[in-house]
Enzyme design. Structure first.
Site, PDB file in Angstrom:
ATOM      1  N   ASP A 143      14.557   1.484   4.921  1.00 26.64           N
ATOM      2  CA  ASP A 143      14.370   2.940   4.879  1.00 26.64           C
ATOM      3  C   ASP A 143      15.721   3.658   4.797  1.00 26.64           C
ATOM      4  OD1 ASP A 143      11.970   4.322   4.764  1.00 26.64           O
ATOM      5  OD2 ASP A 143      11.466   3.922   6.856  1.00 26.64           O
ATOM      6  N   LYS A 157       2.106   2.349   0.395  1.00 25.03           N
ATOM      7  CA  LYS A 157       3.208   1.379   0.322  1.00 25.03           C
ATOM      8  C   LYS A 157       2.650  -0.037   0.127  1.00 25.03           C
ATOM      9  CE  LYS A 157       6.171   4.373   3.040  1.00 25.03           C
ATOM     10  NZ  LYS A 157       6.654   4.785   4.354  1.00 25.03           N
ATOM     11  N   GLN A 201       7.173   3.438  10.559  1.00 29.95           N
ATOM     12  CA  GLN A 201       6.607   4.667  10.000  1.00 29.95           C
ATOM     13  C   GLN A 201       6.752   5.813  11.006  1.00 29.95           C
ATOM     14  OE1 GLN A 201       5.518   4.969   6.824  1.00 29.95           O
ATOM     15  NE2 GLN A 201       5.130   7.127   7.153  1.00 29.95           N
TER      16      GLN A 201
HETATM   17  N1  GUN Z   1       7.407   9.378   7.359  1.00 26.06           N
HETATM   18  C1  GUN Z   1       7.454  10.229   6.301  1.00 26.06           C
HETATM   19  N2  GUN Z   1       8.261   9.735   5.350  1.00 26.06           N
HETATM   20  C2  GUN Z   1       8.740   8.548   5.805  1.00 26.06           C
HETATM   21  C3  GUN Z   1       9.607   7.571   5.271  1.00 26.06           C
HETATM   22  O1  GUN Z   1      10.132   7.673   4.157  1.00 26.06           O
HETATM   23  N3  GUN Z   1       9.843   6.482   6.060  1.00 26.06           N
HETATM   24  C4  GUN Z   1       9.293   6.354   7.285  1.00 26.06           C
HETATM   25  N4  GUN Z   1       9.600   5.274   8.010  1.00 26.06           N
HETATM   26  N5  GUN Z   1       8.479   7.246   7.818  1.00 26.06           N
HETATM   27  C5  GUN Z   1       8.202   8.341   7.072  1.00 26.06           C
END
Ligand code: GUN
Length: 298
Positions: free
Chosen positions: A122, A55, A99
């Protein structure tokens, strides 16, 4: 036997990244600040480290500022609340993500609800999920958003089609079933949402015009579960040990690609299918947040 065409998520994601980079450059030319995405990473789960690094890299590539708050695995509920509260009120940060997964002693639902919906890029907050269901402006969760965008840009029409989604997780299967069935520009599909308790799963997957696998089990969808000519979208990603590879592993999806590619009309590969689209969707949400396109700032 047919040979399916690949849906190249990597190429589509690169196109969208260029569009985002142009919008960010235009904002900077207009003396506006660059969009700013923050991420909170608690503990040192290796997969989460990889996701967060990807990211950060993607943000950098399009000119979005990124900040990662790395907290130890021993972080308390109170300490994590404080970081979330800080980011909720930090005007420099347009949106942030927590996350997942969190260490076992921390309850993800509680913290997701603490994120202000206007910063929840998200799209996991109940307010954003509810607004999505109602067709109101909201942040869409990244993976479902990426799947819909990938279908749209690959010119796969969904209206009137039977979409079978295998897997009902809160972040993929369930929101995807809502998006595809909504009465909206890119929706109007008839959706069947299957899960671990579905009886006669194969009889349902065989009816799918568009089959979406998000069950979290490697190579789960076999050729005899797919209607000839169906479009197959694979959301899964798994590392399977493979000593014949230099790295000692191979990546696999929820679909047995080698089998299904001779039955489907279109199929996404793993890697290079849905994965790159997920990150791009987060960038799109961050850009929207910085331009107040979803929630206006007071
Ligand atoms: N863990 C796995 N995929 C994601 C996601 O798209 N967002 C977040 N915050 N955690 C994750």
């Amino acid at each position: 036997m047919t040979t399916s065409k690949l849906i190249d998520g990597k190429a589509v994601a690169e196109t969208i990244k260029k569009e985002i980079a142009e919008e960010v450059a235009a904002m900077i030319d207009a003396d506006l600040k660059a969009p700013h995405l923050a991420a909170i990473l608690v503990g040192n789960d290796p997969a989460s480290e990889t996701y967060v690094a990807s990211k950060e890299k993607a943000c950098h590539a399009v000119g979005i500022t990124s900040t990662t708050y790395r907290l130890p695995g021993s972080t308390t509920e109170k300490e994590l609340n404080q970081v979330i509260d800080f980011l909720n009120q930090d005007d420099d940060v347009d949106g942030f993500i927590l996350q997942l997964p969190l260490p076992k002693h921390l309850n993800a639902d509680h913290f997701i609800e603490r994120i202000h919906p206007s910063k929840d890029v998200d799209g996991f907050h109940p307010v954003n999920i509810g607004r999505m269901q109602l067709g109101l402006p909201c942040y869409l969760p990244a993976t479902p958003y990426g799947v819909v965008e990938l279908l749209k840009r690959s010119k796969v029409a969904v209206a009137g089609k039977h979409c079978v989604v295998v897997g009902r997780s809160n972040i993929v299967g369930t929101p995807l079933s809502i998006l595809l069935s909504r009465k909206s520009e890119f929706g109007n599909a008839t959706v069947t949402l299957c899960h671990s308790r579905t009886a006669n799963l194969k009889s349902l997957t065989l009816q799918a015009d568009i089959l979406i696998a998000a069950i979290g089990q490697a190579d789960f969808i076999q050729a005899d579960m797919v209607k000839p000519g169906a479009v197959v979208i694979d959301v899964g990603i798994h590392r399977l040990s493979d000593t014949s590879k230099e790295k000692g592993y191979r990546l696999a999806g929820d679909v047995n690609f080698e089998q299904v590619k001779s039955v489907a009309s279109y199929i996404t590969p793993v890697p290079g299918g849905v994965g790159p689209m997920t990150i791009v969707s987060l960038l799109q949400n961050t850009l929207s947040a910085s331009q107040n396109r979803v929630y206006s700032k007071p």
